[in-house]
Scaffold this active site. Structure first.
Site, mmCIF file in Angstrom:
data_model
loop_
_atom_site.group_PDB
_atom_site.id
_atom_site.type_symbol
_atom_site.label_atom_id
_atom_site.label_comp_id
_atom_site.label_asym_id
_atom_site.label_seq_id
_atom_site.Cartn_x
_atom_site.Cartn_y
_atom_site.Cartn_z
ATOM 1 N N GLY A 274 0.722 -1.190 0.017
ATOM 2 C CA GLY A 274 -0.018 0.014 -0.019
ATOM 3 C C GLY A 274 0.675 1.355 0.195
ATOM 4 O O GLY A 274 0.267 2.441 -0.061
ATOM 5 N N ASP A 296 3.692 -3.079 3.523
ATOM 6 C CA ASP A 296 4.721 -2.816 2.473
ATOM 7 C C ASP A 296 6.151 -2.843 3.316
ATOM 8 O O ASP A 296 6.327 -3.215 4.283
ATOM 9 C CB ASP A 296 4.750 -1.187 1.925
ATOM 10 C CG ASP A 296 4.972 -1.087 0.360
ATOM 11 O OD1 ASP A 296 6.165 -1.563 0.198
ATOM 12 O OD2 ASP A 296 4.274 -0.412 -0.293
ATOM 13 N N ASP A 327 6.375 -8.541 2.981
ATOM 14 C CA ASP A 327 6.797 -8.889 1.482
ATOM 15 C C ASP A 327 5.843 -9.755 1.086
ATOM 16 O O ASP A 327 5.376 -10.837 1.297
ATOM 17 C CB ASP A 327 8.372 -9.384 1.218
ATOM 18 C CG ASP A 327 8.604 -9.829 -0.056
ATOM 19 O OD1 ASP A 327 7.739 -9.719 -0.865
ATOM 20 O OD2 ASP A 327 9.782 -10.090 -0.193
ATOM 21 N N ARG A 343 -3.522 -1.984 -5.313
ATOM 22 C CA ARG A 343 -3.834 -1.036 -6.304
ATOM 23 C C ARG A 343 -2.443 -0.929 -6.789
ATOM 24 O O ARG A 343 -1.350 -0.855 -6.421
ATOM 25 C CB ARG A 343 -4.395 0.077 -5.623
ATOM 26 C CG ARG A 343 -4.460 1.294 -6.755
ATOM 27 C CD ARG A 343 -4.867 2.636 -5.730
ATOM 28 N NE ARG A 343 -4.666 3.676 -6.665
ATOM 29 C CZ ARG A 343 -4.065 4.555 -7.129
ATOM 30 N NH1 ARG A 343 -2.813 4.243 -6.715
ATOM 31 N NH2 ARG A 343 -4.205 5.595 -7.919
ATOM 32 N N HIS A 347 0.430 -5.078 -12.091
ATOM 33 C CA HIS A 347 1.017 -4.830 -13.308
ATOM 34 C C HIS A 347 2.416 -4.731 -13.142
ATOM 35 O O HIS A 347 3.101 -4.489 -14.063
ATOM 36 C CB HIS A 347 0.342 -3.389 -14.019
ATOM 37 C CG HIS A 347 0.665 -2.315 -13.055
ATOM 38 N ND1 HIS A 347 0.475 -0.825 -13.759
ATOM 39 C CD2 HIS A 347 1.268 -1.921 -11.962
ATOM 40 C CE1 HIS A 347 1.007 0.210 -12.713
ATOM 41 N NE2 HIS A 347 1.419 -0.796 -11.793
#
Length: 468
Positions: A274, A296, A327, A343, A347
């Site tokens: 995040g 994170d 992780d 979010r 990708h």
């Protein structure tokens, strides 16, 4: 009337209808259309109206039709060469941001500044800065007020870091801190993305190495390379750039898809990878009955603590938010999540690693846990449906299609999706996925794709899964 003439007339009619729609929207609100010649002001009600779904839809048709008309009528050889030379635009954007030209021009005011004075302020040869700014002004970034005198406009001013230029020049390492993140994002894309993209063809002949590896002469993945002590500037800039991705969206866009308010009281949202947690913070500001676990690496988590303390200390005081160093390639420690939120995470990774991330979440999920992936969904550039008929059963999976003779995906109006896709490949081996790609990813990881919210006014979709 021949076919091409008919196509031009059809495109012209789309343009006229889109202009009429936009003018009606602004007239109804008694607001002027934002001027290209004036600096961008995010607080301007006219700018907020520009993000209205009705205006966005009209703009999308307008941009697509104008670009297709240009491609239809212009000399194809010149079009090809202009595209081949487009790297000069990104290199010039990097240069003007790196040398704080926008801030110098902001301080000069709307009458602009001569290239002699700009060059003196930023320490660059005036003749060269003039050529850089004229190229950008020709593409409607900056404006040439009079020969050799330049000023900001609506587009160039989005690079403004919001600080006095002398402060920016005095400490280059921290110049992005507190900014919108747009300048940092542009620099990451133009410098690291651009340098890497130049090695695309060579990487296709070099199995196992990405364009980034060839550009930066390293075998390390980008995120590992950024952990080097000498890469600290890149790390800090990248962190702010990721916040800049949120500045590209209206704050309420997160509420145009998945129904966060329907989650029961004290439901836990795990913000996986995040960063500062700005997205989950936005959610619980509206729905303070929800808990958050922001995950994170250690550095972003420390930044997150500060961000939440400054922006929503009440949630900390009520012990409704937890900061967790984690992780996501390791087993997920939170076992009571109502939602795993990711979010702009998927990708970054090729399919095999993306599946591992989702498998770790699946193993920690309860039967009622939901997976919400917020990403761009890549539309096809052709009409028709994917061969897999299972996609037809998924709510929201059917893609909207532009009217004829526009490209079905709206062409130039959505070109940035495909630009991001190949940038993710060049830097990380990542991929922006089609709806079919997400379906296959979820299935391999033990999740069932049940709904895609194609959120109005934004390119980001909310892709929802449940345990299979």
């Amino acid at each position: 009337m021949n076919k091409e003439t008919s196509t031009l007339r059809s495109l012209a009619n789309i343009i006229i209808r889109a202009v009429d729609s936009m003018e009606r929207a602004y007239a109804h609100a008694a607001l002027p259309l934002p001027s290209l010649d004036k600096p961008f002001n995010p607080e301007d009600p006219a700018e907020a109206l520009a993000q209205n779904p009705q205006v966005v839809a009209a703009s999308k048709n307008l941009v697509a039709a104008c670009a297709q008309m240009s491609a239809t009528v212009w000399n194809p050889r010149r079009t090809m060469l202009n595209n081949a030379l487009a790297y000069q635009i990104s290199s010039c954007l990097h240069a003007v941001s790196d040398f704080n030209v926008v801030e110098v021009l902001r301080e000069a005011g709307e009458n602009g500044l001569s290239v002699k004075d700009i060059g003196a302020a930023v320490g660059v040869d005036p003749g060269l800065i003039e050529r850089i700014l004229r190229l950008l002004a020709t593409h409607h970034i900056f404006r040439e007020v009079s020969p050799g005198v330049f000023a900001n406009n609506r587009i160039s001013s989005t690079l403004d870091k919001g600080k006095p230029s002398n402060v920016l020049f005095a400490n280059r390492e921290t110049r992005f801190a507190g900014s919108s993140g747009i300048a940092a994002f542009v620099e990451v894309l133009a410098e690291m993305g651009g340098k890497s993209a130049n090695y695309l063809a060579e990487s296709l002949r070099t199995p196992g190495l990405l364009p980034f590896n060839l550009a930066y002469n390293t075998t390390e993945p980008m995120f590992e390379w950024m952990e080097r002590p000498e890469s600290i500037y890149h790390v800090n800039r990248f962190a702010v750039a990721m916040e800049g991705t949120a500045a590209m969206e209206q704050e309420d866009a997160i509420f145009r898809g998945f129904d966060w308010g329907a989650l029961p009281c004290e439901s836990v949202i795990v913000d996986v990878g995040g960063g500062s947690g700005h997205v989950s913070l936005t959610i619980v500001k509206k729905y303070p009955h929800l808990r958050v676990v922001n995950q994170d690496f250690s550095s972003p988590i420390e930044t997150s603590r500060v961000h939440w303390k400054e922006n929503f200390p009440e949630h900390l005081d009520r012990q409704m938010v937890e900061f967790q160093v984690h992780d996501f390639f390791n087993p997920q420690p939170v076992k009571n999540a109502a939602v795993f939120l990711l979010r702009h995470i998927m990708h970054d990774w090729p399919d095999d690693q993306a599946v591992l991330i989702l498998k770790n979440l699946r193993e920690a999920a309860q039967q009622e846990t939901q997976l919400v992936v917020i990403e761009k969904v890549v539309p096809f550039a052709s009409a028709g449906t994917p061969a897999d008929l299972k996609m037809a059963q998924i709510r929201g999976a059917k893609e909207p299609v532009a009217e004829t003779p526009l490209l079905p995906n709206w062409g130039a109006a959505v070109a940035d999706i495909y630009l991001y896709d190949l940038t993710m490949h060049a830097l990380l081996g990542g991929i922006e996925r089609t709806s079919q790609g997400f379906y296959e990813l979820f299935t391999k990881a033990g999740w069932k794709l049940v709904e895609i919210h194609q959120t109005p006014g934004t390119q980001l979709s909310h892709i929802v899964g449940v345990p299979a």
